[in-house]
Design an enzyme around this catalytic site. Structure first.
Site, PDB file in Angstrom:
ATOM      1  N   HIS A  25      -7.307  10.081   4.596  1.00 43.74           N
ATOM      2  CA  HIS A  25      -6.805   8.937   5.447  1.00 43.74           C
ATOM      3  C   HIS A  25      -7.097   9.108   6.934  1.00 43.74           C
ATOM      4  CE1 HIS A  25      -4.027   7.700   2.229  1.00 43.74           C
ATOM      5  NE2 HIS A  25      -4.578   6.742   2.423  1.00 43.74           N
ATOM      6  N   ASP A  77       0.665  -1.249  -0.027  1.00 45.98           N
ATOM      7  CA  ASP A  77       0.236   0.060  -0.003  1.00 45.98           C
ATOM      8  C   ASP A  77       0.711   1.180  -0.048  1.00 45.98           C
ATOM      9  OD1 ASP A  77      -2.531   1.374   0.221  1.00 45.98           O
ATOM     10  OD2 ASP A  77      -2.544   1.322   2.311  1.00 45.98           O
ATOM     11  N   HIS A  78       0.484   2.291  -0.854  1.00 46.17           N
ATOM     12  CA  HIS A  78       1.327   3.460  -0.854  1.00 46.17           C
ATOM     13  C   HIS A  78       2.997   3.376  -0.976  1.00 46.17           C
ATOM     14  CE1 HIS A  78      -1.914   6.447  -0.606  1.00 46.17           C
ATOM     15  NE2 HIS A  78      -2.612   5.503   0.258  1.00 46.17           N
ATOM     16  N   THR A 115      -7.934   2.375   9.810  1.00 44.67           N
ATOM     17  CA  THR A 115      -8.244   3.269  10.944  1.00 44.67           C
ATOM     18  C   THR A 115      -9.450   2.358  11.743  1.00 44.67           C
ATOM     19  OG1 THR A 115      -7.572   5.298   9.836  1.00 44.67           O
ATOM     20  CG2 THR A 115      -8.944   5.393  12.010  1.00 44.67           C
TER      21      THR A 115
END
Length: 288
Positions: free
Chosen positions: A177, A84-85, A231
């Site tokens: 995010h 991810d990212h 989250t």
């Protein structure tokens, strides 16, 4: 066995549902995510950020961990192991190590550089049959030290990136995010619809935690095929740990309440429960 997410996202796009992408942070997380997916018969994208990868001691730990859990838990659903990212270099390292999918986050780079690196990365990924997610327009909030202001993606840039034929596209659509602030403006639904139509690619909703369920469902109906969650799982995990400590269960010496396996039992189950909720929100139950 790990698979890329190309086919699962294509099916999701046709069926107007989404595939849950859940970030893992340790052994308990990985076990919980795979348990939930198997229980719900849902395809799943198990994701690791560069920060979590470092925390978990790298590729040599993460890949065998996920593969081992798939075998020991008798997981029968399609599982993608996704970076991810990732930076350009991190994506190449992940592909060489055995990840079945990567997200190259070049959104903070000048567009031409993002485009050229994306093109090279897709060529490299094809050699290992891995899927590639690209990003246009920075996602709001912070992800492993990269801070985005929640800008809206440029439609023309989305069209240009789509010409590279990535397997998924993450575009800035007002999403953030982390925890959404009270003054958040919300998702830009017309932009989601426009980008979906001009690119014809499966779109990704980053920052999926905390968005109203009806808004998520509307976004899916407009072309979102991958919902990223982190989250909410972290909050559920932390909440159960707090309950355990505040009830003084860790101080019960007779029942060995200090045993980390007892401490982490309910927090881990909270991740399973959260994942099951997201699977149903995405509509991916029994889509394996």
């Amino acid at each position: 066995m790990l698979v890329n997410f190309k086919l699962m996202l294509q099916k999701a796009k046709l069926g107007k549902y989404a595939i849950p992408h859940i970030n893992i942070n340790n052994y308990e997380w990985a076990k919980a995510v795979l348990t939930a997916a198997n229980q719900a018969n849902s395809p799943i994208i198990v994701s690791v950020s560069e920060g979590a990868l470092k925390y978990m001691s790298g590729y040599s730990v993460v890949i065998p961990l996920v593969k081992g859990l798939i075998e020991s838990l008798s997981v029968k659903v399609p599982v993608t192991l996704h970076l991810d990212h990732g930076s350009y270099d991190a994506c190449i390292q992940a592909l060489q190590a055995g990840f079945s999918s990567v997200m190259f986050d070049g959104s903070h780079l000048p567009f031409e550089e993002n485009f050229n690196k994306s093109k090279k990365l897709i060529e490299i990924a094809q050699k290992t049959n891995a899927s590639v997610e690209l990003e246009v327009g920075t996602i709001g909030g912070e992800e492993d030290g990269v801070i985005g202001q929640g800008e809206l993606a440029n439609v023309d840039e989305c069209k240009q990136i789509a010409s590279l034929k990535p397997d998924a596209l993450a575009a800035g659509i007002g999403n953030i995010h982390g925890i959404y602030p009270k003054n958040w403006k919300g998702l830009n639904f017309p932009l989601i619809e426009t980008i979906s139509k001009i690119t014809n690619l499966p779109l990704v909703l980053h920052g999926g935690s905390g968005i109203l369920e009806n808004d998520v469902k509307k976004a899916i109906s407009l072309g979102i095929c991958k919902l990223n969650i982190n989250t909410e799982c972290q909050l559920a995990f932390a909440h159960e740990i707090r309950k355990y400590i505040e009830s003084n269960k860790d101080l019960d010496l007779n029942k060995k309440g200090y045993d980390p396996r007892k401490l982490l039992k309910e927090p881990t189950q909270a991740i399973v429960d959260t994942c099951l909720e997201k699977i149903d929100l995405c509509g991916s139950r029994n889509k394996a």
